[in-house]
Design an enzyme around this catalytic site. Structure first.
Site, short mmCIF file in Angstrom:
data_model
loop_
_atom_site.label_atom_id
_atom_site.label_comp_id
_atom_site.label_asym_id
_atom_site.label_seq_id
_atom_site.Cartn_x
_atom_site.Cartn_y
_atom_site.Cartn_z
N HIS A 61 0.76 -1.17 0.21
CA HIS A 61 0.09 0.00 -0.09
C HIS A 61 0.78 1.33 0.09
O HIS A 61 0.20 2.22 0.01
CB HIS A 61 -0.94 -0.02 1.27
N1 UDP Z 1 -3.81 -5.09 8.73
C1 UDP Z 1 -5.34 -5.33 9.03
N2 UDP Z 1 -6.08 -5.83 7.86
C2 UDP Z 1 -5.18 -5.98 6.51
C3 UDP Z 1 -3.89 -5.37 6.44
C4 UDP Z 1 -3.45 -4.95 7.64
O1 UDP Z 1 -5.83 -5.53 10.09
O2 UDP Z 1 -6.18 -6.09 5.80
C5 UDP Z 1 -3.35 -4.43 10.17
C6 UDP Z 1 -1.93 -5.07 10.52
O3 UDP Z 1 -2.10 -6.47 10.88
C7 UDP Z 1 -1.28 -3.96 11.14
C8 UDP Z 1 -1.59 -2.65 10.38
O4 UDP Z 1 -2.89 -3.04 9.87
O5 UDP Z 1 -1.61 -3.96 12.42
C9 UDP Z 1 -0.70 -2.12 9.49
O6 UDP Z 1 -1.44 -1.00 8.80
P1 UDP Z 1 -0.86 -0.56 7.49
O7 UDP Z 1 -0.14 -1.56 6.79
O8 UDP Z 1 -2.05 -0.14 6.70
O9 UDP Z 1 0.01 0.71 7.74
P2 UDP Z 1 1.71 0.90 8.06
O10 UDP Z 1 1.69 -0.09 9.52
O11 UDP Z 1 2.42 0.59 7.12
O12 UDP Z 1 1.65 2.10 8.70
#
Ligand code: UDP
Length: 357
Positions: free
Chosen positions: A207
């Site tokens: 993403h």
């Molecule tokens: N996550 C979720 N469902 C999904 C994808 C990710 O619950 O379909 C959770 C994942 O387990 C983690 C968090 O979202 O706890 C990560 O968020 P994201 O990847 O959107 O953002 P980043 O961590 O890169 O800022």
């Protein structure tokens, strides 16, 4: 009693808020007002986390989403300023590195309201990332900086931030992982529904703007995951931004099984049973480690450098690396055991500091 206004808006922030809000409520010393900017608004990107993680309904919903970074952050500032003026909180609490983080920090600082930042000090040293800009500004504007890792502490020191402002509390996502492990282990339907078996599939997420908004990188990722899917089933909960970009670029997965974004408990179930995880998410890199699953990070750098050092994670640049080979080679590997993210009590430590300041 002190009032803390928490500003959140994106999926990873809801997961981080869950243990901290609970700890603040348990402390009895702080009243929390929750402001949801609306940055993520789909039921599967927002509501599901409030429901599953038992987070109180936001007190204020600003309903701001879409548009470019300037338009979105500007609209948030416009709504946050009068709201904070009215609420007069003793402090604003922000999380991570999104536009909601930046807007919360800026709005509060201009009103002379002290700011506390959870997950402070992370750096990719890549200022082309919108998140990196948000982090740097948020940290500069915060007087209480809650860090997850030793690397984050060092980064803040390098930027001249004094130790008096730095609180190495550990990582609240580790708290969440421990708190919800039991409920997640009971989620079985997601496996049957997608015809996958424990230990016999790869989980992927994509993403980051640097991957979705760059045609060549996005195409390389699609090609690589399709190749992996020839050897081992690949499941990919598709972020709305990625879905939209694939559509615009005329790219599609055929062998990779894409599903809508899943809730946290299903995600943990999928992560913990995967043979390997390929991701550009920050949170997912850490969660792979919590469940001792090898991870390949689809980026040129990572903020979570300790996982590379410990051997649980490796980088595969979508610009050039043999991503397919990296993902397949990671299956069955293990890193060194270590506990770089604290003891699972980070939220309590944060609540204690907030109550005392
Ligand atoms: N996550 C979720 N469902 C999904 C994808 C990710 O619950 O379909 C959770 C994942 O387990 C983690 C968090 O979202 O706890 C990560 O968020 P994201 O990847 O959107 O953002 P980043 O961590 O890169 O800022």
């Amino acid at each position: 009693m002190k009032t803390i206004a928490t500003v959140v808006g994106a999926r990873p922030q809801f997961i981080k808020v869950a243990p901290v809000s609970k700890a603040l409520a348990a402390s009895g010393a702080v009243k929390e007002v929750l402001i949801h900017t609306g940055q993520h608004f789909d039921a599967d990107m927002s509501d599901v986390f409030f429901d599953e993680l038992g987070i109180a309904k936001p007190n204020h919903q600003l309903a701001i989403h879409g548009g470019g970074h300037g338009a979105m952050t500007g609209a948030m500032l416009q709504k946050l300023e009068p709201l904070l003026e009215r609420l007069k909180p003793d402090r604003v609490l922000i999380y991570g590195d999104t536009n909601s983080t930046l807007a919360g920090a800026l709005a509060a600082a201009k009103l002379h309201i002290p700011v506390a930042h959870v997950e402070a000090g992370l750096r990719s040293f890549n200022r082309a990332m919108p998140e990196e800009i948000n982090r740097i500004i948020a940290d500069q504007l915060s007087d209480l900086l809650f860090t997850s890792t030793d690397a984050a502490v060092n980064n803040l020191r390098q930027e001249g931030i004094s130790d008096a402002r730095i609180f190495p509390v550990g990582d609240v996502m580790y708290d969440a992982a421990l708190q919800f492990a039991q409920s997640a282990s009971e989620r079985k339907d997601i496996f049957a529904a997608n015809s996958i078996e424990s230990g016999r599939y790869a989980l992927a997420t994509v993403h980051r703007a640097e991957n979705t908004d760059n045609t060549e990188r996005l195409r390389n990722i699609v090609t690589a995951l399709e190749q992996v899917a020839l050897k081992v089933p690949v499941i990919l909960p598709l972020h709305p931004r990625t879905a939209a970009r694939l559509n615009t670029e005329g790219l599609a997965f055929s062998k990779v099984k894409t599903i809508p974004p899943v809730g946290y408990l299903d995600m943990v179930a999928l992560e913990s049973q995967a043979a390997v995880i390929a991701t550009d998410s920050g949170g997912v890199q850490k969660e792979a480690f919590f469940y001792q699953v090898p991870c390949v990070t689809l980026r040129d750098e990572t903020e979570w450098v300790e996982l590379i050092e410990l051997g649980w994670n490796r980088l595969a640049s979508p610009a050039k690396a043999d991503i397919t080979g990296s993902i397949l080679a990671a299956i069955g590997t293990k890193g060194t055991n270590s506990q770089p993210y604290g003891d699972g009590q980070s939220a309590q430590a944060i609540a204690k500091v907030l109550a005392a300041h």
